[in-house]
Write an enzyme that holds these catalytic residues in place. Structure first.
Site, mmCIF file in Angstrom:
data_model
loop_
_atom_site.group_PDB
_atom_site.id
_atom_site.type_symbol
_atom_site.label_atom_id
_atom_site.label_comp_id
_atom_site.label_asym_id
_atom_site.label_seq_id
_atom_site.Cartn_x
_atom_site.Cartn_y
_atom_site.Cartn_z
ATOM 1 C CE LYS A 176 -2.287 -0.981 3.831
ATOM 2 N NZ LYS A 176 -1.690 -2.254 4.257
ATOM 3 N NE ARG A 214 -4.425 -1.269 10.220
ATOM 4 C CZ ARG A 214 -3.311 -0.713 9.714
ATOM 5 N NH1 ARG A 214 -3.353 0.472 9.162
ATOM 6 N NH2 ARG A 214 -2.181 -1.360 9.752
ATOM 7 N NE ARG A 221 7.119 -2.742 6.203
ATOM 8 C CZ ARG A 221 5.782 -2.688 6.127
ATOM 9 N NH1 ARG A 221 5.208 -2.134 5.085
ATOM 10 N NH2 ARG A 221 5.024 -3.198 7.079
ATOM 11 N NE ARG A 230 2.144 -4.775 11.659
ATOM 12 C CZ ARG A 230 3.289 -4.715 10.963
ATOM 13 N NH1 ARG A 230 4.330 -5.397 11.362
ATOM 14 N NH2 ARG A 230 3.371 -3.971 9.887
HETATM 15 P P1 AMP Z 1 0.681 0.645 9.266
HETATM 16 O O1 AMP Z 1 1.865 1.502 8.995
HETATM 17 O O2 AMP Z 1 -0.505 1.023 8.427
HETATM 18 O O3 AMP Z 1 0.989 -0.821 9.186
HETATM 19 O O4 AMP Z 1 0.237 0.938 10.771
HETATM 20 C C1 AMP Z 1 1.106 0.656 11.859
HETATM 21 C C2 AMP Z 1 0.293 0.540 13.147
HETATM 22 O O5 AMP Z 1 -0.388 1.778 13.420
HETATM 23 C C3 AMP Z 1 -0.819 -0.504 13.135
HETATM 24 O O6 AMP Z 1 -0.343 -1.813 13.435
HETATM 25 C C4 AMP Z 1 -1.753 0.029 14.212
HETATM 26 O O7 AMP Z 1 -1.256 -0.220 15.505
HETATM 27 C C5 AMP Z 1 -1.675 1.537 13.972
HETATM 28 N N1 AMP Z 1 -2.693 1.982 12.980
HETATM 29 C C6 AMP Z 1 -2.455 2.512 11.749
HETATM 30 N N2 AMP Z 1 -3.589 2.815 11.114
HETATM 31 C C7 AMP Z 1 -4.595 2.442 11.959
HETATM 32 C C8 AMP Z 1 -6.008 2.477 11.868
HETATM 33 N N3 AMP Z 1 -6.644 2.940 10.781
HETATM 34 N N4 AMP Z 1 -6.725 2.020 12.942
HETATM 35 C C9 AMP Z 1 -6.117 1.555 14.051
HETATM 36 N N5 AMP Z 1 -4.787 1.492 14.186
HETATM 37 C C10 AMP Z 1 -4.021 1.923 13.163
#
Ligand code: AMP
Length: 191
Positions: free
Chosen positions: A14, A89, A128, A146
């Site tokens: 993404k 999410r 990564r 995750r």
């Molecule tokens: P990402 O970089 O999108 O993988 O996000 C890293 C972490 O941020 C996730 O594992 C969540 O802990 C938190 N996070 C990011 N976006 C969201 C969201 N829309 N809702 C809840 N937690 C989020």
């Protein structure tokens, strides 16, 4: 205005595709993960709150995420549109986004869901983790959490947009340019 939800599990690509899309279509990248990491780096209250969830690979509470997204949208009034990356999410977040956008005279053009097999995801996240510095990329238990959180809590969001006739799935394995080409042919239909 083009407002795209780029959807998929952690490691689906993404972030990579968002970077290319914002350039091609002149859009604003709204990545909630990036916004949380920025808050974390700056040591804000929001960052401190989010940290414990992020470190464990769990979701930050909806109201916190929704408030942060609303602030970002409202602080970018001249945007030609947004790529929502890592948001919504949960179905609660998706519903809140619809309400928020409607109040601003905006709407989601479509959701593009990147489809990637679980073993490929895990391998990409491990790779990564060698350079991202993200603790949540460097621990097998956190990676597994995750992916489980994605399957349990996030996947229903695809159904939410499917019910609105806005979902397109794209196979997310191949070269970055191939996948980008497939995404842009969908987006070009939105116009
Ligand atoms: P990402 O970089 O999108 O993988 O996000 C890293 C972490 O941020 C996730 O594992 C969540 O802990 C938190 N996070 C990011 N976006 C969201 C969201 N829309 N809702 C809840 N937690 C989020």
């Amino acid at each position: 205005m083009l407002n795209i939800v780029l959807f998929g599990p952690p490691g689906a690509g993404k972030g990579t595709q968002s970077e290319k899309l914002i350039e091609k279509y002149n859009l604003t990248h709204l990545s909630t993960g990036d916004l949380f990491r920025k808050h974390l780096g700056e040591g804000t209250e929001l960052g401190k709150l989010a940290q414990k969830y992020m470190n464990e690979g769990r979701l930050v509470p909806d109201e916190v995420v929704i408030g942060m997204v609303e602030e970002k949208i409202k602080s970018t009034p001249d945007s030609k549109g947004f790529i929502f990356d890592g948001f919504p999410r949960t179905v609660t977040q998706a519903e809140a986004l619809d309400v928020m956008l409607e109040a601003l005279g905006m709407k989601i053009s479509g959701m593009i869901a990147l489809d990637v097999p679980e073993e490929v995801l895990k391998e990409r996240i491990r790779e990564r983790g060698k350079t991202s510095g993200r603790v949540d990329d460097q621990d097998e238990t956190k990676i597994a959490t995750r992916i489980k959180v994605y399957l349990d809590e996030t996947l229903p969001v695809a159904g939410f947009y499917e019910n609105q006739g806005k979902l397109t799935k794209i196979y997310g394995v191949g070269t970055i340019d191939e996948i980008f080409g497939n995404i842009t042919s969908v987006i070009d239909q939105y116009k």
